[in-house]
Write an enzyme that holds these catalytic residues in place. Structure first.
Site, mmCIF file in Angstrom:
data_model
loop_
_atom_site.group_PDB
_atom_site.id
_atom_site.type_symbol
_atom_site.label_atom_id
_atom_site.label_comp_id
_atom_site.label_asym_id
_atom_site.label_seq_id
_atom_site.Cartn_x
_atom_site.Cartn_y
_atom_site.Cartn_z
ATOM 1 N N HIS A 46 32.262 37.237 51.437
ATOM 2 C CA HIS A 46 32.982 36.293 50.592
ATOM 3 C C HIS A 46 32.091 35.060 50.384
ATOM 4 O O HIS A 46 31.246 34.751 51.248
ATOM 5 C CB HIS A 46 34.301 35.884 51.256
ATOM 6 C CG HIS A 46 35.341 36.959 51.261
ATOM 7 N ND1 HIS A 46 36.647 36.732 51.620
ATOM 8 C CD2 HIS A 46 35.265 38.280 50.926
ATOM 9 C CE1 HIS A 46 37.341 37.871 51.525
ATOM 10 N NE2 HIS A 46 36.528 38.822 51.116
ATOM 11 N N GLU A 48 32.592 31.951 50.720
ATOM 12 C CA GLU A 48 32.650 30.948 51.799
ATOM 13 C C GLU A 48 31.806 31.378 53.001
ATOM 14 O O GLU A 48 31.106 30.568 53.617
ATOM 15 C CB GLU A 48 34.094 30.766 52.299
ATOM 16 C CG GLU A 48 35.092 30.351 51.256
ATOM 17 C CD GLU A 48 35.812 31.555 50.649
ATOM 18 O OE1 GLU A 48 35.143 32.521 50.207
ATOM 19 O OE2 GLU A 48 37.053 31.526 50.597
ATOM 20 N N CYS A 76 40.788 33.134 52.330
ATOM 21 C CA CYS A 76 41.573 34.150 53.040
ATOM 22 C C CYS A 76 41.573 33.806 54.535
ATOM 23 O O CYS A 76 40.839 32.918 54.972
ATOM 24 C CB CYS A 76 40.961 35.534 52.797
ATOM 25 S SG CYS A 76 39.466 35.837 53.762
ATOM 26 N N CYS A 79 37.995 33.783 56.157
ATOM 27 C CA CYS A 79 37.175 32.616 55.802
ATOM 28 C C CYS A 79 37.750 31.330 56.390
ATOM 29 O O CYS A 79 37.001 30.449 56.819
ATOM 30 C CB CYS A 79 37.065 32.505 54.283
ATOM 31 S SG CYS A 79 36.131 33.878 53.558
#
Lengths: 142, 142
Positions: A46, A48, A76, A79
């Site tokens: 992801h 992040e 999410c 993260c």
């Protein structure tokens, strides 16, 4: 957030889910990434996570004190927990994510009694634009 | 789990928090790691994350269907969410972690209504031994 949105747009052009993130230290952008799950065959890639890992590598520390993170979608739970571990000071996010978010939706990671470090959180920045790029991406794929 | 414990012991020898993980595909061990947060200066370098990422890379897919994960400590919320994203079939863990766990403690990631994939979970395997190596590690550092 405008720069994070540009990252998200680049992701869409590659067929990656359009989410972008920028890490800022002392007011200056240090690292930026977009989602790269498909490219890397990595479910943890992801935006992040990539930003946090790259910044820790650059700064030679697993803790990013005095760093702020801008991301186009509510992080999410994975993260959000990584943001806590990395000791991010302020989290700014764009669109809220009732289906997959873990900050103001779902498990609300920073509100858990067992969450050791909680960043300041500012959600809903450029929410319309950050959400629209995702809606457009998924509607074109249906 | 015995192999995961050996990984945890190697971690302790390096000064890393002694947690080990092994990914098994079709009954055969495929990848094993221990925690490497300090070595890599990476707050996301938990044993489970390293195992998932390496296995996805080896198998050239972001989804590890038919794979099971053994880990000596209850995964944290970050790792639990990554386990869900990677579509792990069965999760076996050793010691429960009331302070930092995210499976049967804290946000109970797999019990969230927004959690899309939930593995079968078997907690408490060789719990005493898995917990003891952590207690010993931290007591020596105090």
């Amino acid at each position: 957030m405008t720069r994070a949105l540009e990252m998200a747009k680049s992701a869409a052009e590659m067929g990656e889910v359009p989410i972008g993130a920028v890490l800022v230290k002392d007011g200056n952008p240090l690292v930026e990434f977009h989602n790269l799950v498909e490219t890397f065959n990595d479910p943890t890639a992801h935006a992040e996570m990539l930003v946090l890992r790259a910044a820790c590598d650059m700064l030679d520390t697993p803790r990013l004190a005095d760093c702020d993170l801008y991301v186009t979608l509510e992080p999410c739970p994975m993260c959000a927990q990584a943001i806590s571990f990395a000791r991010i000071r302020r989290l700014y996010f764009g669109a809220h994510d009732p289906k997959g978010g873990g900050v103001e939706n779902g498990p609300r990671i920073f509100g858990q009694p067992t969450c050791y470090h909680k960043p300041e959180v500012y959600g809903g920045m450029q929410e319309q634009e950050c959400g629209e790029i995702l809606r457009k991406f998924f509607s074109e794929r249906r």
